[in-house]
Design an enzyme around this catalytic site. Structure first.
Site, short mmCIF file in Angstrom:
data_model
loop_
_atom_site.label_atom_id
_atom_site.label_comp_id
_atom_site.label_asym_id
_atom_site.label_seq_id
_atom_site.Cartn_x
_atom_site.Cartn_y
_atom_site.Cartn_z
N MET A 199 10.70 10.14 -57.44
CA MET A 199 10.26 8.88 -57.29
C MET A 199 9.43 8.24 -58.77
O MET A 199 8.83 9.07 -59.30
CB MET A 199 9.19 8.93 -56.13
N GLU A 200 9.76 7.17 -58.84
CA GLU A 200 9.64 6.62 -60.35
C GLU A 200 8.13 5.91 -60.53
O GLU A 200 7.80 4.95 -61.16
CB GLU A 200 10.64 5.84 -60.87
N ASN A 201 7.16 6.22 -59.38
CA ASN A 201 5.92 5.70 -59.62
C ASN A 201 5.49 5.39 -61.15
O ASN A 201 5.43 6.25 -61.72
CB ASN A 201 4.83 6.51 -58.82
N HIS B 245 16.76 9.83 -65.11
CA HIS B 245 16.57 8.78 -64.10
C HIS B 245 15.41 7.90 -63.86
O HIS B 245 15.12 6.93 -63.75
CB HIS B 245 17.33 9.12 -62.92
N GLU B 246 14.18 8.84 -63.39
CA GLU B 246 13.01 8.41 -63.08
C GLU B 246 12.35 7.70 -64.29
O GLU B 246 11.79 6.63 -64.17
CB GLU B 246 12.31 9.67 -62.30
N HIS C 131 13.75 4.17 -65.06
CA HIS C 131 13.31 3.28 -64.06
C HIS C 131 12.04 2.59 -64.75
O HIS C 131 11.93 1.32 -64.25
CB HIS C 131 12.88 3.72 -62.66
N1 BES Z 1 13.76 5.29 -56.35
C1 BES Z 1 14.04 6.57 -55.82
C2 BES Z 1 13.61 7.48 -54.80
C3 BES Z 1 13.71 7.04 -53.50
C4 BES Z 1 14.69 7.37 -52.65
C5 BES Z 1 12.47 6.20 -52.84
C6 BES Z 1 14.99 6.99 -51.79
C7 BES Z 1 13.02 5.81 -51.45
C8 BES Z 1 13.95 6.34 -50.68
C9 BES Z 1 14.55 7.53 -56.95
O1 BES Z 1 14.48 6.61 -58.44
C10 BES Z 1 15.56 8.00 -56.85
O2 BES Z 1 16.84 7.01 -57.03
N2 BES Z 1 15.86 9.41 -56.55
C11 BES Z 1 17.29 9.80 -56.19
C12 BES Z 1 17.64 10.82 -57.20
C13 BES Z 1 18.17 10.09 -58.38
C14 BES Z 1 18.35 10.97 -59.78
C15 BES Z 1 19.45 9.51 -57.97
C16 BES Z 1 16.71 10.91 -55.12
O3 BES Z 1 15.86 10.96 -54.76
O4 BES Z 1 17.69 11.16 -54.30
ZN ZN Z 2 16.37 5.47 -58.55
#
Ligand code: BES
Ligand code: ZN
Length: 867
Positions: free
Chosen positions: A266-268, A300-301, A304
């Protein structure tokens, strides 16, 4: 009839700008496992109608105090429901203080504030902040946060939140820290962490010469395992400067690894929180795939910070504005790090394995959905992967320079705001002066388009005529579809497999980019001197299904020599698919072409490893109606055995020529060599498993890294019997105190395609190390079984379905978000042959009929049944 019919959906068309802005937020946490106090002070300004009441969202909060401009509000001055706090008659500018009590220890939803291994941590995206304190928890309310944390010194030496540390101190037993984040942000980017953590520190000098401190916090004793993530972080920061001109904005960037986490990471803002499985790695405990994923998730994070944080989403319907774009950015990064050809093949495999089935089933939805019950259910392959494909197509048609200018425009004009997909497309219009509105169709229309190409070659005129058409099938609640813009990168080969020239836009070329915008069109290629082999959709230039009527020989020509590596791989896959699904399909010719590929010194090992993998049973299931899982399993196995037998001598020689490397390096070239060696082992085992037992045992026992060890173990799982059990016991004894490795031990057993697995998974969930409350551990059994073991999940007894339904229901009682993600396994039940179809339907019906079911599972299971 199902719950979806009674709950009220949220609709995009109902969007209204917020009535109040909250430019400043102060939070004070008195951390306590069961009685955490949260005091929030908001500076609030009216932006909407003068009579609008202030509505704050909150769930499972115990309200302790409420003060408006310092005056305590009595209960008759507000109304409180399970989901919101409403205060009518508020002034235009005021300060509101809200005090609540929450129970982090009891929170097993892993959303909001919860405890993981004795530490406090948070997960607020999408709608978790409302489980911490009353707030307009929506992404278009941006606020500047100052956060004060207080906790006992013992057990909680680290107190972390977003931004910069501006003050800290202590009194007798407790201490405190004050964090200030100068960048206004939506509540979903808030985070705090408190507990005992080791730290790996480094720094990064930005392109403008600022020094950023980098800190990765991990379980005590684990900081060495964060080294690879740190390296990936620094490479990501540099890459975003070089490729997008985007610099990091705070003086500190922190990442924390936690074991209990619903997602990957998560990108907090300034304080990313990661699932430990996507952060910690060393040769002994992590596979090459783990390293690869760590690199891409860290990137990825981090990315963001611009695509998501500096420019955020107006509402959750725009989720792919940040996720699709950021996935596209992380895929480009990984391609630059590891090679674009191999990266593209992996990305497309993933798209087809997860997004295409979603788009073809009852859970199909547009990249920008029109309505939802629980937004958590929309973190899907469609939003992520198809969303990334759309960005990729925009880059393909515009070219790299235009794309960069459009993105510069997008980041610069929307910095600090909450944007929409229209804003994104407008940036392309702004820099090109062209109309990009047709691209919106890709966002609002569900379903995978089929692209059909019919070719006629006129030898006398040296002219190739391509009749090109597209059609998108109906999807739930979208019967009629309009054409979408489809970029088609197309080249020609001679039947012998050499590049063939044609005239395009007045020039002689071997490849050109075409754009299909209508339902039907005709492309005429002149100057084609011989019967061409058509290599269409090179690099998978659009996320569509291609139908091209051609002789098998043309596919073999591409398999042997398409200069586009994606289409070379694609030709092999489509040939294998056809041969496997044909009960009479023989492997001899395929084996010849694969032999030529495997022995071609110009190709890299990672590519060879990919091309020697046959389509998965899930891939095959998409090309067969009705789906007969036992037939697919048996045919694939038989074809693989025949192929492996034909290649046995070569595979053994190549395997022997690729000795295991003494020292481990996670770089792409070394990983590629390991991947090839392990793919060869897999072929050798497929040729004759009992005969290969000793080899697989040696491979396992001599492994000097987890990649080789795991492939030895999964090779032995195909051999089965005592050799397999001995290796499992050995593995358990070695790694029983390493949770991330033990997850692999569970997963390999759950994915073993042997009927005995049905009883084994039931036993695994009673194992002392099994814990449903830890999503990683639960997924290592439930997800590994439901998603990676089709032959046994779909056993005709229905026991596989019953097991997964039981698991979903068990986890739904405390963690609906994670439970709901497994409903996907039942998604396509209507495509299955009997008795599967009825058995899967019965499992879904049992789920929806369950008392106290969550909205999350209710929405997906209801749709799966209805669709
Ligand atoms: N913003 C998401 C995290 C998230 C996912 C928050 C679902 C709430 C619900 C984060 O940036 C993200 O996309 N994480 C992915 C991994 C990414 C490399 C595709 C994940 O957690 O699967
Ligand atoms: Zn994401």
């Amino acid at each position: 009839m199902y719950r979806t019919d009674i709950a009220r959906p949220i609709r995009l068309t109902d969007y209204r700008a917020p009535d109040f802005a909250i430019p400043e937020t102060q939070l004070a946490f008195d951390l306590h496992p069961t009685q955490t106090r949260v005091r929030a002070t908001y500076r609030i300004e009216r932006r909407g109608a003068t009579d609008a009441p202030l509505v704050l969202l909150g769930e499972r909060l115990s309200l302790k105090a409420l003060r408006l401009d310092g005056v305590e509000l009595t209960p008759d001055a507000y109304t409180l429901s399970p989901e919101c706090l409403t205060i009518p008659g508020v002034p235009d500018r005021f300060t509101l203080e809200v005090e609540v009590e929450i129970n982090p220890q009891e929170n097993k939803t892993l959303e909001g504030l919860y405890m993981s291994s004795g530490r406090y941590c948070t997960q607020c995206e999408a709608e978790g902040f409302r489980k911490i304190v009353y707030f307009p928890d929506r992404p278009d309310v941006l606020s500047k946060y100052t956060v004060r944390l207080r906790a006992p010194k013992a057990g909680f030496p680290r107190l972390l939140s977003n931004g910069n540390l501006i003050e800290s101190g202590d009194d007798a037993n407790t201490h405190y820290a004050v964090w200030e984040d100068p960048f206004p942000k939506p509540a979903y980017l808030f985070a705090l962490v408190a507990g005992e953590l080791d730290v790996l520190e480094d720094h990064f000098i930005t392109m403008s010469g600022r020094t950023v401190a980098l800190k990765i916090f991990v379980d005590p004793g684990m900081s060495a395992r964060a080294a690879y993530a740190m390296d990936a972080l620094k490479r990501s920061m540099r890459w975003d400067e070089e490729t997008y001109g985007r610099e990091y904005d705070l003086d500190l960037f922190m990442i924390v690894a936690v074991r209990d986490f619903n997602f990957g990471a998560m990108e907090n803002k300034g304080l990313n929180i990661f699932n430990a499985s996507l952060l910690l790695a060393d040769a002994q405990t992590a596979t090459d795939l783990d390293y690869e994923r760590i690199e891409s998730v860290v990137a990825h994070e981090y990315f963001h910070n611009w695509s998501g944080n500096r420019v955020t989403c107006r509402d959750w319907f725009q989720l792919c504005l940040k996720e699709g774009l950021t996935v596209f950015r992380d895929q480009s990064f990984s391609g630059d790090q590891r090679g674009h050809a191999v990266q593209r093949i992996k990305d497309v495999k993933m798209l087809r394995a997860r997004q295409f089935p979603e788009d073809a089933g009852p859970l199909a939805h547009p990249v920008r959905p029109a309505a939802y019950l629980k937004i958590d259910n929309f973190y899907t392959a469609t939003i992520y992967e198809k969303g990334a494909e759309i960005v990729g197509m925009l880059k393909t048609v515009g070219g790299a320079d235009t794309y960069r200018r459009a993105l510069d425009h997008y980041f610069d004009t929307h910095d600090g705001t909450a944007a929409t997909l229209e804003d994104f497309l407008s940036s392309f219009e702004a820099v090109t002066g062209q109309d990009f509105s047709p691209w919106l169709k890709w966002y609002v229309q569900a379903g995978t388009p089929t692209l059909t190409i019919k070719a006629t070659y006129d030898a006398a005129a040296q002219r190739l005529t391509l009749n090109v058409s597209q059609i998108t099938p109906p999807t739930p609640s979208q019967a009629h579809k309009a054409p979408v813009p489809i970029p088609v990168r197309l080249g020609l080969l001679s039947e012998a497999g050499a590049p063939l020239r044609f005239v395009h836009a007045g020039e002689s070329v071997t490849e050109a980019l075409f754009l299909l915008t209508e339902a039907n069109t005709q492309w005429v290629l002149e100057g084609v001197t011989q019967t061409p082999v058509i290599s269409a959709l090179r690099g998978f230039s659009a996320p569509v299904k291609l139908t091209l009527d051609e002789p098998e020989a043309h596919r073999f020509a591409r398999f042997r020599g398409d200069p586009d590596p994606f289409n070379r791989w694609e030709a092999a896959q489509s040939l294998a698919k056809a041969l496997i699904l044909d009960p009479q399909g023989a492997a001899a010719a395929y084996a010849e072409a694969l032999r030529a590929t495997l022995t071609d010194p110009t190709l890299d090992a990672a590519f060879k490893a990919l091309i020697s993998g046959l389509p998965t049973e899930m891939d095959l299931a998409q090309s067969l109606t009705p789906v007969d899982p036992a037939f697919i399993h048996a045919r694939r196995k038989a074809f693989k055995a025949e192929l492996a037998a034909a290649l046995k001598a070569d595979a053994e020689a190549l395997y022997a020529a690729l000795p295991a490397e003494a020292t481990f390096s996670p770089d792409a070239a070394s990983a590629g060599r390991r991947a090839l060696r392990n793919a060869l082992l897999d072929l050798i085992v497929a040729a004759d498993a009992p005969a290969a037992t000793a080899l697989a045992q040696t491979h396992y026992h001599k492994a000097s890294n987890m990649t080789d060890q795991m492939s030895g173990l999964s090779a032995l799982s195909q051999v089965h019997g005592t050799a397999y059990q001995d290796a499992l016991d050995d593995f358990y004894a070695r790694f029983k105190s390493e949770p991330l490795v033990l997850d692999k031990w569970f997963a390999v057993q759950a994915a073993c395609a042997h009927r005995e697995t049905l009883t084994r998974v039931r036993a695994l969930v009673t194992h002392p190390d099994f814990d449903r409350k830890v999503p990683n551990r639960w997924r290592s059994v439930a997800q590994a079984f439901a998603a990676n073991n089709p032959a046994i999940f779909h056993d005709v007894s229905g026991e596989g379905y019953a097991f997964i339904a039981d698991e979903i229901l068990s986890v739904d009682r405390f963690n609906p978000m994670t439970a709901a993600r497994l409903i996907e396994a039942f998604g396509g039940f209507k495509r299955y042959a009997e008795p599967h179809r009825s058995l899967m339907q019965a499992a879904l019906e049992r789920i929806v009929a369950t008392e106290g079911l969550s909205k999350n599972v209710g929405e997906l299971a209801g749709k799966a049944l209805a669709g």
